[in-house]
Design an enzyme around this catalytic site. Structure first.
Site, PDB file in Angstrom:
ATOM      1  N   ASN A   1       0.806  -1.232   0.000  1.00 36.59           N
ATOM      2  CA  ASN A   1       0.000   0.000   0.000  1.00 36.59           C
ATOM      3  C   ASN A   1       0.836   1.278   0.000  1.00 36.59           C
ATOM      4  O   ASN A   1       0.373   2.303  -0.463  1.00 36.59           O
ATOM      5  CB  ASN A   1      -1.016  -0.008   1.152  1.00 36.59           C
ATOM      6  CG  ASN A   1      -0.367   0.029   2.510  1.00 36.59           C
ATOM      7  OD1 ASN A   1       0.679  -0.564   2.704  1.00 36.59           O
ATOM      8  ND2 ASN A   1      -0.970   0.721   3.442  1.00 36.59           N
TER       9      ASN A   1
ATOM     10  N   GLU B   1       4.073  -3.729  12.578  1.00 37.78           N
ATOM     11  CA  GLU B   1       3.175  -2.605  12.259  1.00 37.78           C
ATOM     12  C   GLU B   1       1.982  -3.203  11.541  1.00 37.78           C
ATOM     13  O   GLU B   1       2.071  -3.583  10.376  1.00 37.78           O
ATOM     14  CB  GLU B   1       3.897  -1.605  11.343  1.00 37.78           C
ATOM     15  CG  GLU B   1       5.201  -1.066  11.892  1.00 37.78           C
ATOM     16  CD  GLU B   1       4.986  -0.037  12.990  1.00 37.78           C
ATOM     17  OE1 GLU B   1       3.845   0.408  13.188  1.00 37.78           O
ATOM     18  OE2 GLU B   1       5.972   0.295  13.668  1.00 37.78           O
TER      19      GLU B   1
ATOM     20  N   CYS C   1      -2.893   2.298   6.577  1.00 40.42           N
ATOM     21  CA  CYS C   1      -3.088   1.722   7.916  1.00 40.42           C
ATOM     22  C   CYS C   1      -3.687   2.723   8.884  1.00 40.42           C
ATOM     23  O   CYS C   1      -4.437   2.366   9.778  1.00 40.42           O
ATOM     24  CB  CYS C   1      -1.771   1.189   8.447  1.00 40.42           C
ATOM     25  SG  CYS C   1      -0.474   2.433   8.486  1.00 40.42           S
TER      26      CYS C   1
HETATM   27  P1  NAP Z   1      -0.159  -9.094   4.428  1.00 46.05           P
HETATM   28  O1  NAP Z   1      -1.005  -9.966   3.607  1.00 46.05           O
HETATM   29  O2  NAP Z   1      -0.022  -9.399   5.862  1.00 46.05           O
HETATM   30  O3  NAP Z   1       1.274  -9.065   3.714  1.00 46.05           O
HETATM   31  C1  NAP Z   1       2.334  -8.230   4.129  1.00 46.05           C
HETATM   32  C2  NAP Z   1       3.652  -8.804   3.636  1.00 46.05           C
HETATM   33  O4  NAP Z   1       3.933 -10.023   4.324  1.00 46.05           O
HETATM   34  C3  NAP Z   1       3.682  -9.146   2.154  1.00 46.05           C
HETATM   35  O5  NAP Z   1       4.963  -8.843   1.641  1.00 46.05           O
HETATM   36  C4  NAP Z   1       3.425 -10.643   2.177  1.00 46.05           C
HETATM   37  O6  NAP Z   1       3.861 -11.312   1.011  1.00 46.05           O
HETATM   38  C5  NAP Z   1       4.215 -11.076   3.391  1.00 46.05           C
HETATM   39  N1  NAP Z   1       3.806 -12.344   3.990  1.00 46.05           N
HETATM   40  C6  NAP Z   1       2.655 -13.031   3.822  1.00 46.05           C
HETATM   41  N2  NAP Z   1       2.659 -14.148   4.599  1.00 46.05           N
HETATM   42  C7  NAP Z   1       3.835 -14.174   5.274  1.00 46.05           C
HETATM   43  C8  NAP Z   1       4.427 -15.048   6.238  1.00 46.05           C
HETATM   44  N3  NAP Z   1       3.795 -16.135   6.680  1.00 46.05           N
HETATM   45  N4  NAP Z   1       5.652 -14.747   6.725  1.00 46.05           N
HETATM   46  C9  NAP Z   1       6.293 -13.624   6.333  1.00 46.05           C
HETATM   47  N5  NAP Z   1       5.790 -12.764   5.409  1.00 46.05           N
HETATM   48  C10 NAP Z   1       4.572 -13.013   4.889  1.00 46.05           C
HETATM   49  O7  NAP Z   1      -0.662  -7.557   4.360  1.00 46.05           O
HETATM   50  P2  NAP Z   1      -1.184  -6.787   3.077  1.00 46.05           P
HETATM   51  O8  NAP Z   1      -2.585  -7.153   2.816  1.00 46.05           O
HETATM   52  O9  NAP Z   1      -0.186  -6.902   1.992  1.00 46.05           O
HETATM   53  O10 NAP Z   1      -1.116  -5.268   3.628  1.00 46.05           O
HETATM   54  C11 NAP Z   1      -2.185  -4.620   4.166  1.00 46.05           C
HETATM   55  C12 NAP Z   1      -2.146  -4.671   5.681  1.00 46.05           C
HETATM   56  O11 NAP Z   1      -0.989  -3.979   6.146  1.00 46.05           O
HETATM   57  C13 NAP Z   1      -3.320  -3.945   6.339  1.00 46.05           C
HETATM   58  O12 NAP Z   1      -3.807  -4.717   7.397  1.00 46.05           O
HETATM   59  C14 NAP Z   1      -2.710  -2.658   6.861  1.00 46.05           C
HETATM   60  O13 NAP Z   1      -3.389  -2.077   7.942  1.00 46.05           O
HETATM   61  C15 NAP Z   1      -1.340  -3.114   7.219  1.00 46.05           C
HETATM   62  N6  NAP Z   1      -0.422  -1.970   7.281  1.00 46.05           N
HETATM   63  C16 NAP Z   1       0.010  -1.552   8.500  1.00 46.05           C
HETATM   64  C17 NAP Z   1       0.845  -0.433   8.590  1.00 46.05           C
HETATM   65  C18 NAP Z   1       1.317   0.083   9.924  1.00 46.05           C
HETATM   66  O14 NAP Z   1       2.244   0.892   9.961  1.00 46.05           O
HETATM   67  N7  NAP Z   1       0.731  -0.327  11.024  1.00 46.05           N
HETATM   68  C19 NAP Z   1       1.241   0.233   7.426  1.00 46.05           C
HETATM   69  C20 NAP Z   1       0.765  -0.232   6.204  1.00 46.05           C
HETATM   70  C21 NAP Z   1      -0.055  -1.351   6.143  1.00 46.05           C
HETATM   71  P3  NAP Z   1       2.716 -11.746  -0.070  1.00 46.05           P
HETATM   72  O15 NAP Z   1       1.986 -10.497  -0.430  1.00 46.05           O
HETATM   73  O16 NAP Z   1       3.426 -12.300  -1.206  1.00 46.05           O
HETATM   74  O17 NAP Z   1       1.830 -12.720   0.645  1.00 46.05           O
END
Ligand code: NAP
Length: 540
Positions: free
Chosen positions: A178, A273, A307
Site C-alpha cells: 500500500n 506494524e 493503515c
Molecule cells: P499481508 O497480507 O499481511 O502481507 C504483508 C507482507 O507479508 C507481504 O509482503 C506478504 O507477502 C508477506 N507475507 C505473507 N505471509 C507471510 C508469512 N507467513 N511470513 C512472512 N511474510 C509473509 O498484508 P497486506 O494485505 O499486503 O497489507 C495490508 C495490511 O498492512 C493492512 O492490514 C494494513 O493495515 C497493514 N499496514 C500496516 C501499517 C502500519 O504501519 N501499522 C502500514 C501499512 C499497512 P505476499 O503479499 O506475497 O503474501
C-alpha cells in the site's frame, strides 16, 4: 510507448491502445536495470504484476528461493562488519543524500508508485515527502540517538556505567503493497544509520518501487551488500525471519501473528506494524467548516488503503446532522481518476481481491440495514478496481465493517451524546493504531487523547501530521502491533543496549574487596548506611 520517467502526465502516454493485452506495459529498458537488483541465483519463478488503473500486465519480477534468502543475509552480514565500524557521521551523510535524491528524482518514482499501486499522484507524493523527511530527521538526530549514555552505578563512587547501542547485525524488512516506497525504506533508514545491514522483501506487486529505492541508496554512496532485495511471497518472508537478527514487519494482523511466532522461536526482536480500525471524533465544539476537507482526506486518501486511515466517524449528536450536510457533498466532489498527474483526488484500489473485500464489506452492511449516504458502488467506468468513496450511516452492530479492517474508501458514521461516550466508542475495537479528535479546544482534546487506546492520536488532522513527525514514535497498541517506527524508538529496536560497568578506584585501593575485607556483618551494615544516605540525597 514512453518509459516511466518520461511520462509525467496523462496515463495515455504510457498505454499504447494497440498493445496486445498480454504485453507488459513497462518496457524492458525500465524494468531490467531494476530487477537485476533482486538477489536471485536460480530460477525461482517470476511474478506478473498488474497496472491497477487498467488491469493490464505491468512487469515480470523475479522471485528468490529460500537458499537465495540465506545467501542474501550471509552477504549482508559480511558487508555489515565494516559498516558497523564506520562513524555515525559517515552513515548519516549517506542517509542525508538519499533524502536529497528522492526529491530530485521524484517524477520517476511517482510514476512507478502510481503504476504499481494505482494510487493518486498526491498520495504517491506523500511517500516521497515521508522518505525525505525521515532521512533528514535521522541524518540530523542520528548522533544523539546513538550516543553512549552514562548511568549511575551500584555505588556511585565505586562504579562507572556507560550504555552503548550496538547494531543487531542484519535487519529483515517485510513490506506490503500500500506504500511501495515508504514502507520499503522507512525502517531501513534507522537500521542502516545504526550500523546494520538490511534485507528487504517487498510485496510482489510493488517490487519495482522498492528496487528503485535501492538504486537511490547506491547512488547516495551506500557500500555494496548492505541493502538487498529478495522477491517472493509469504514463504520467502518466512525464510527471511529464519535468518535475520531482527524482523521489521508491516502488514496485516493475521500475518503479523505468524511472523511474531516465528521470530519468538528464534528469540529475535520483531517490530510489527499491523492493521487498524481507526476512529475519528468530531466534538460538539469543532470548527465544522474547517474540519470537512481534512476529515475527507483522513478517510479517503490512498483510497482508504492506509493503515492510519479513518474507518469509523464518531459525531457528537449536537453537530452530527450539520456536519454530514457539509461532509457528504465534499465526499461526492472527490475526483476519482487514473492519470499520472495531480488531477485526481482518489485513485484505484490495488487489485481484484481488494475490490472484492471492500464491496463485500459494503454489501454486507447494506444487506443488514445500513444506508449509503454516498458511494457504495464499483466505478468500473473509470477502471477495473475503482470504488466510490462511501459514507455509511445506521450501520448495525453485527456489520462486518464495524469490526474488521476494510482497508478501502469506506467510513461508518455513529453518534454519541458526550465526550465520555466518544472515548468508549473509540476504544471499542481490538485495534489501536491511530485516532483523530477534532475540537476548537486543543487542551480538552489532549485530555481526551490521553484516554484513547491508540499509538497515535492526531488533533485537528487525520493522520498526515502524525505520520510526517519523524521524531515521534508511530505504531500500534492492542492488535495493531508491537514496537514503533520513527524517532528514537526505531533506532532502539534495531540495536542492542550494552552496559559496560567499570569498577573504579582499584588503584586508590578502594573497591568492593575493601568492603568485603571488613568481614562478618560489617559490609552489610556499611552498605545499609550507604543506601540510606543515597536515598536521602535522592541519588538515582
Ligand atoms: P499481508 O497480507 O499481511 O502481507 C504483508 C507482507 O507479508 C507481504 O509482503 C506478504 O507477502 C508477506 N507475507 C505473507 N505471509 C507471510 C508469512 N507467513 N511470513 C512472512 N511474510 C509473509 O498484508 P497486506 O494485505 O499486503 O497489507 C495490508 C495490511 O498492512 C493492512 O492490514 C494494513 O493495515 C497493514 N499496514 C500496516 C501499517 C502500519 O504501519 N501499522 C502500514 C501499512 C499497512 P505476499 O503479499 O506475497 O503474501
Amino acid at each position: 510507448m514512453a518509459t516511466a520517467h518520461e511520462s509525467d502526465g496523462a496515463l495515455g502516454d504510457l498505454i499504447d491502445p494497440e498493445l496486445p493485452a498480454s504485453t507488459y506495459v513497462l518496457e524492458p529498458e525500465v524494468v531490467e536495470p531494476l530487477v537485476r537488483r533482486v538477489h536471485t541465483s536460480q530460477d525461482a519463478g517470476t511474478h506478473r504484476s498488474t497496472l491497477p488503473f487498467t488491469g493490464a500486465p505491468l512487469a515480470a519480477v523475479p522471485f528468490s528461493s529460500p537458499d537465495d534468502v540465506a545467501d542474501a543475509v550471509a552477504r549482508a552480514r559480511a558487508a555489515q562488519r565494516d559498516w558497523a565500524h564506520s562513524s555515525v557521521g559517515e552513515r548519516a551523510r549517506v542517509i542525508d543524500r538519499v533524502g536529497v535524491l528522492v526529491l530530485q528524482r521524484q517524477s520517476e518514482i511517482l510514476d512507478l508508485i502510481q503504476m504499481e499501486s494505482g494510487k493518486s499522484r498526491r498520495s504517491a507524493f506523500e511517500e516521497v515527502a515521508d522518505v525525505a523527511q525521515t532521512c533528514r530527521h535521522y541524518a540530523v538526530r542520528g548522533q544523539r540517538y546513538l550516543a553512549d549514555r552514562r548511568e549511575p552505578g551500584a555505588l556511585s563512587i565505586l562504579t562507572g556505567v556507560r550504555v552503548h547501542r550496538r547494531p543487531v547485525g542484519v535487519v529483515g524488512v517485510i513490506a506490503p503493497w500500500n506504500f511501495p516506497l515508504t514502507l520499503a525504506v522507512s525502517e531501513a533508514i534507522p537500521a542502516l544509520l545504526a550500523g546494520n545491514a538490511v534485507v528487504l522483501k517487498p510485496d510482489p506487486q510493488t517490487m519495482l518501487s522498492a528496487l528503485w529505492a535501492t538504486e537511490l541508496f547506491s547512488e547516495a554512496g551506500l557500500p555494496d551488500g548492505l541493502l538487498q532485495v529478495v522477491g517472493g511471497a509469504g514463504d520467502v518472508g518466512g525464510a527471511l525471519v529464519d535468518h535475520v537478527d531482527h524482523i521489521a514487519f508491516t502488514g496485516s494482523t493475521a500475518t503479523g501473528r505468524k511472523v511474531a511466532a516465528r521470530a519468538g522461536e528464534r528469540l529475535i526482536g520483531a517490530t510489527l506494524e499491523l492493521g487498524g480500525k481507526n476512529p475519528l471524533y468530531v466534538a460538539a465544539d469543532a470548527d465544522l467548516d474547517a474540519a470537512v476537507d481534512g476529515v475527507a482526506r483522513a478517510c479517503f486518501s490512498n483510497a482508504g488503503q492506509l493503515c492510519m486511515s479513518i474507518e469509523r466517524l464518531i459525531l457528537h449528536e449536537r453537530i452530527a446532522e450539520e456536519f454530514l450536510e457539509l461532509f457528504v457533498p465534499a465526499v461526492r466532489k472527490l475526483r476519482l481518476g487514473a492519470g499520472l498527474d495531480y488531477t485526481a483526488d482518489v485513485g484505484s484500489l490495488v487489485s481484484a481481491d481488494q475490490l472484492a473485500k471492500v464491496s463485500g464489506h459494503v454489501d454486507d452492511a447494506l444487506a443488514k440495514g445500513a444506508r449509503a449516504l454516498t458511494g457504495g458502488v464499483h466505478r468500473s467506468d473509470i477502471g477495473p478496481y475503482f470504488y466510490a468513496p462511501t459514507v455509511l450511516d445506521d450501520v448495525p452492530e453485527d456489520a462486518v465493517c464495524l469490526r474488521e479492517e476494510t482497508f478501502g474508501p469506506v467510513v461508518a458514521v455513529s453518534r454519541v451524546a458526550s465526550d465520555d461516550e466518544a472515548v468508549a466508542a473509540m476504544n471499542d475495537t481490538e485495534f489501536g493504531l491511530n485516532a483523530s479528535i477534532w475540537s476548537r479546544d486543543v487542551s480538552r482534546a489532549r485530555r481526551l487523547a490521553a484516554r484513547v487506546e491508540a499509538g497515535t492520536v492526531v488533533i485537528n488532522d487525520g493522520y498526515l501530521m502524525a505520520w510526517g513527525s519523524a521524531g515521534a514514535p508511530m505504531g500500534g497498541m492492542k492488535a495493531s502491533g508491537l514496537g514503533r517506527r520513527h524517532g528514537r524508538e526505531a533506532v532502539e529496536a534495531v540495536t542492542e543496549a550494552q552496559s559496560v560497568v567499570a569498577q573504579r578506584g582499584l588503584a586508590a585501593g578502594v573497591s568492593l574487596d575493601t568492603l568485603y575485607a571488613m568481614g562478618g556483618e560489617a559490609p552489610s551494615k556499611a552498605l545499609t548506611v550507604a543506601m540510606g544516605v543515597m536515598r536521602r540525597l535522592r541519588m538515582p
